[in-house]
Design an enzyme around this catalytic site. Structure first.
Site, PDB file in Angstrom:
ATOM      1  N   SER A 103      -4.200  23.293  13.723  1.00  0.00           N
ATOM      2  CA  SER A 103      -5.375  23.569  12.906  1.00  0.00           C
ATOM      3  C   SER A 103      -6.632  23.182  13.677  1.00  0.00           C
ATOM      4  O   SER A 103      -6.627  22.194  14.415  1.00  0.00           O
ATOM      5  CB  SER A 103      -5.266  22.733  11.626  1.00  0.00           C
ATOM      6  OG  SER A 103      -6.289  23.056  10.728  1.00  0.00           O
ATOM      7  N   PRO A 104      -7.717  23.944  13.526  1.00  0.00           N
ATOM      8  CA  PRO A 104      -8.940  23.549  14.241  1.00  0.00           C
ATOM      9  C   PRO A 104      -9.411  22.178  13.778  1.00  0.00           C
ATOM     10  O   PRO A 104      -9.550  21.941  12.577  1.00  0.00           O
ATOM     11  CB  PRO A 104      -9.943  24.641  13.851  1.00  0.00           C
ATOM     12  CG  PRO A 104      -9.352  25.385  12.704  1.00  0.00           C
ATOM     13  CD  PRO A 104      -7.887  25.171  12.744  1.00  0.00           C
ATOM     14  N   CYS A 164     -12.294  19.111  14.638  1.00  0.00           N
ATOM     15  CA  CYS A 164     -13.470  18.648  15.387  1.00  0.00           C
ATOM     16  C   CYS A 164     -13.126  17.397  16.183  1.00  0.00           C
ATOM     17  O   CYS A 164     -12.521  16.467  15.658  1.00  0.00           O
ATOM     18  CB  CYS A 164     -14.605  18.327  14.431  1.00  0.00           C
ATOM     19  SG  CYS A 164     -15.201  19.765  13.551  1.00  0.00           S
ATOM     20  N   GLN A 188     -12.267  28.749  16.195  1.00  0.00           N
ATOM     21  CA  GLN A 188     -12.940  28.928  14.913  1.00  0.00           C
ATOM     22  C   GLN A 188     -14.446  28.966  15.169  1.00  0.00           C
ATOM     23  O   GLN A 188     -14.943  28.144  15.947  1.00  0.00           O
ATOM     24  CB  GLN A 188     -12.590  27.739  14.014  1.00  0.00           C
ATOM     25  CG  GLN A 188     -13.099  27.822  12.595  1.00  0.00           C
ATOM     26  CD  GLN A 188     -12.881  26.513  11.832  1.00  0.00           C
ATOM     27  OE1 GLN A 188     -13.355  25.454  12.223  1.00  0.00           O
ATOM     28  NE2 GLN A 188     -12.157  26.591  10.731  1.00  0.00           N
ATOM     29  N   TYR A 239     -19.275  24.410   4.137  1.00  0.00           N
ATOM     30  CA  TYR A 239     -20.218  24.808   5.171  1.00  0.00           C
ATOM     31  C   TYR A 239     -20.896  26.124   4.746  1.00  0.00           C
ATOM     32  O   TYR A 239     -20.695  26.599   3.631  1.00  0.00           O
ATOM     33  CB  TYR A 239     -19.516  24.864   6.538  1.00  0.00           C
ATOM     34  CG  TYR A 239     -18.958  23.494   6.903  1.00  0.00           C
ATOM     35  CD1 TYR A 239     -19.809  22.393   7.009  1.00  0.00           C
ATOM     36  CD2 TYR A 239     -17.595  23.263   7.072  1.00  0.00           C
ATOM     37  CE1 TYR A 239     -19.321  21.121   7.301  1.00  0.00           C
ATOM     38  CE2 TYR A 239     -17.103  21.998   7.360  1.00  0.00           C
ATOM     39  CZ  TYR A 239     -17.970  20.931   7.470  1.00  0.00           C
ATOM     40  OH  TYR A 239     -17.492  19.672   7.738  1.00  0.00           O
ATOM     41  N   ARG A 241     -10.915  31.258   7.361  1.00  0.00           N
ATOM     42  CA  ARG A 241     -10.489  30.079   6.582  1.00  0.00           C
ATOM     43  C   ARG A 241     -11.284  30.051   5.297  1.00  0.00           C
ATOM     44  O   ARG A 241     -12.506  30.137   5.302  1.00  0.00           O
ATOM     45  CB  ARG A 241     -10.701  28.786   7.377  1.00  0.00           C
ATOM     46  CG  ARG A 241     -10.426  27.550   6.538  1.00  0.00           C
ATOM     47  CD  ARG A 241     -10.282  26.284   7.365  1.00  0.00           C
ATOM     48  NE  ARG A 241      -8.913  26.150   7.873  1.00  0.00           N
ATOM     49  CZ  ARG A 241      -8.457  25.081   8.512  1.00  0.00           C
ATOM     50  NH1 ARG A 241      -9.263  24.060   8.750  1.00  0.00           N
ATOM     51  NH2 ARG A 241      -7.205  25.007   8.928  1.00  0.00           N
ATOM     52  N   ARG A 287      -3.747  16.588  11.049  1.00  0.00           N
ATOM     53  CA  ARG A 287      -3.591  15.182  11.463  1.00  0.00           C
ATOM     54  C   ARG A 287      -2.218  14.872  12.032  1.00  0.00           C
ATOM     55  O   ARG A 287      -2.083  14.017  12.893  1.00  0.00           O
ATOM     56  CB  ARG A 287      -3.935  14.253  10.288  1.00  0.00           C
ATOM     57  CG  ARG A 287      -5.435  14.139  10.117  1.00  0.00           C
ATOM     58  CD  ARG A 287      -5.803  13.314   8.928  1.00  0.00           C
ATOM     59  NE  ARG A 287      -5.551  14.038   7.696  1.00  0.00           N
ATOM     60  CZ  ARG A 287      -5.738  13.531   6.487  1.00  0.00           C
ATOM     61  NH1 ARG A 287      -6.148  12.284   6.348  1.00  0.00           N
ATOM     62  NH2 ARG A 287      -5.504  14.245   5.404  1.00  0.00           N
TER      63      ARG A 287
HETATM   64  C1  531 Z   1     -12.577  17.672   6.405  1.00  0.00           C
HETATM   65  C2  531 Z   1     -12.721  18.465   5.152  1.00  0.00           C
HETATM   66  C3  531 Z   1     -11.572  19.050   4.622  1.00  0.00           C
HETATM   67  C4  531 Z   1     -11.651  19.745   3.461  1.00  0.00           C
HETATM   68  C5  531 Z   1     -12.861  19.891   2.819  1.00  0.00           C
HETATM   69  C6  531 Z   1     -13.992  19.308   3.347  1.00  0.00           C
HETATM   70  C7  531 Z   1     -13.920  18.585   4.512  1.00  0.00           C
HETATM   71  N1  531 Z   1     -13.062  18.144   7.650  1.00  0.00           N
HETATM   72  C8  531 Z   1     -13.551  19.493   7.740  1.00  0.00           C
HETATM   73  C9  531 Z   1     -13.842  19.851   9.161  1.00  0.00           C
HETATM   74  C10 531 Z   1     -14.787  18.893   9.784  1.00  0.00           C
HETATM   75  C11 531 Z   1     -14.316  17.487   9.615  1.00  0.00           C
HETATM   76  C12 531 Z   1     -13.929  17.133   8.246  1.00  0.00           C
HETATM   77  C13 531 Z   1     -14.225  21.290   9.290  1.00  0.00           C
HETATM   78  O1  531 Z   1     -13.842  22.082   8.484  1.00  0.00           O
HETATM   79  C14 531 Z   1     -14.997  21.738  10.458  1.00  0.00           C
END
Ligand code: 531
Length: 365
Positions: free
Chosen positions: A31-32, A34, A108, A191, A239, A333
């Site tokens: 999964s992408p 960060c 992504q 986002y 996504r 994770r």
């Molecule tokens: C966690 C997140 C998961 C589900 C909903 C909101 C936030 N992630 C999302 C990530 C960045 C780090 C935190 C991204 O989607 C880019």
């Protein structure tokens, strides 16, 4: 005469998966995620080793993290970007290595909207002031996320929306130039695109807000702009946050309808996540809690899906594929804990003939 029994074998976790002209060696994707480890959007050796290790570990698909289509669309100063040609070559190095080790390289592309300009997670919570390494944010309206992300975004006008849609298309072209063969549009997690989709966030009164048709306009037009430049033979995916988990918010029935609309625009697969539009929401987190969302979109929109979210066990992942709940599983994770998860899963599920460990490591398997 004996009755004829027709047995259709369902695919399993270690079967290949073909989408357009791309075949993944198995149904397991990274999964992408960060890494907050880029400088001015430029990927570093960290990305090469992080993503490369997971290709070596046996993933069929390795999706590089959210790459910002514009500098103000970064979640943090450490995000990878694709808003400039200088971003292409360091990412090309990553995609080459991933491909050399048997995985398909994806990426992504994203804009963080009102949740941009945040600290790297290990540097604390909240957003960075404009005079302390941060920058002004944009969104569908001038309303902050809250809960520590309190910057008031500038409401995008139609010219601003069109500029960002062109930025998504330009980023898609650079992704192809960097050798990626699988593209994911980030329309989730609160986002920018999700901010337009969610009635909890989008309070616009023009043609980008209000009705379902208006709230999906940003996502549909962005998809159209990207599909026009992304090669027809390569998978284009999106996504979704399939639900805000709030009554009156974005929900699975709207997500199914958006999936149908995007399928007509040439999207090949929906990666099914949830949440993130607004703070303080109680989410029923547990093993595989988002899998039913992937299953419903797969069944009702008639398109391929990826399941993601608390998928950790080989048997669990295999059952998701065998039971037709999704076409792919994406691990997040769990892949941070174990870069070799697919190779370990192959051993547990008796599939080492299909996915042997890396030859250099075989004596330890
Ligand atoms: C966690 C997140 C998961 C589900 C909903 C909101 C936030 N992630 C999302 C990530 C960045 C780090 C935190 C991204 O989607 C880019």
């Amino acid at each position: 005469m004996r009755p004829q029994v027709c047995v259709v074998a369902m695919p399993h976790l270690f079967d290949p998966f073909t989408l357009k002209s791309i075949t993944l060696r198995n149904r397991i994707g990274v999964s992408p995620m960060c890494q907050y480890s880029a400088a001015d959007g430029v990927a570093t050796d960290w990305h090469l080793v992080h993503l490369g290790s997971r290709a070596v570990g046996g993933a069929g698909l390795v999706i590089a993290e959210a790459a910002a289509v514009a500098p103000e669309g970064r979640i943090s100063p450490g995000d990878v970007g694709l808003w400039s040609d200088q971003h292409v070559e360091p990412l090309a190095r990553v995609s080459r290595f991933v491909r050399q080790h048997g995985a398909v390289a994806g990426i992504q592309i994203a804009h963080a909207g009102r949740k941009a300009s945040a600290r790297r997670p290990w540097e604390g919570e909240g957003q960075l002031a404009d005079n302390a390494g941060g920058w002004p944010t944009v969104g569908p309206g001038a309303v902050p996320f809250g809960a520590g992300l309190d910057k008031v975004p500038q409401a995008l006008d139609e010219a601003g929306i069109a500029r960002l849609q062109r930025a998504f298309a330009a980023a898609a072209r650079r992704a192809q130039a960097a050798g990626f063969e699988w593209l994911e549009l980030h329309f989730a997690h609160g986002y920018l695109a999700h901010e337009f989709l969610s009635p909890l966030v989008n309070q616009r009164t023009d043609r980008y807000g209000g009705s379902f048709e208006n709230r999906i306009r940003f996502a549909v037009e962005t998809t159209r702009a990207v599909r026009a430049v992304w090669p027809e033979n390569l998978p284009l995916t999106a996504r979704f946050s399939c639900t805000d988990w709030v009554a009156g918010g974005w929900d699975i029935s709207q997500a199914v309808e958006l999936a149908r609309r995007l399928k007509a625009e040439g999207v090949d697969l929906i990666d099914c996540s949830s949440g993130g539009a607004v703070p303080g929401v109680k989410i029923p987190v547990g093993p595989g809690y988002q899998v039913p969302l992937a299953e419903q979109i797969r069944r009702e929109a008639g398109m391929a899906t990826a399941a993601v979210g608390m998928i950790t066990q080989p048997g669990q992942a295999d059952a998701i594929i065998r039971e037709g709940q999704a076409d792919l599983v994406l691990l997040a994770r769990e892949f941070l804990r174990d870069a070799y998860w697919p190779a370990h899963a192959a051993k547990i599920l008796g599939q080492t003939a299909v996915l042997p460990p890396p030859v250099q490591y075989a004596r330890a398997w």
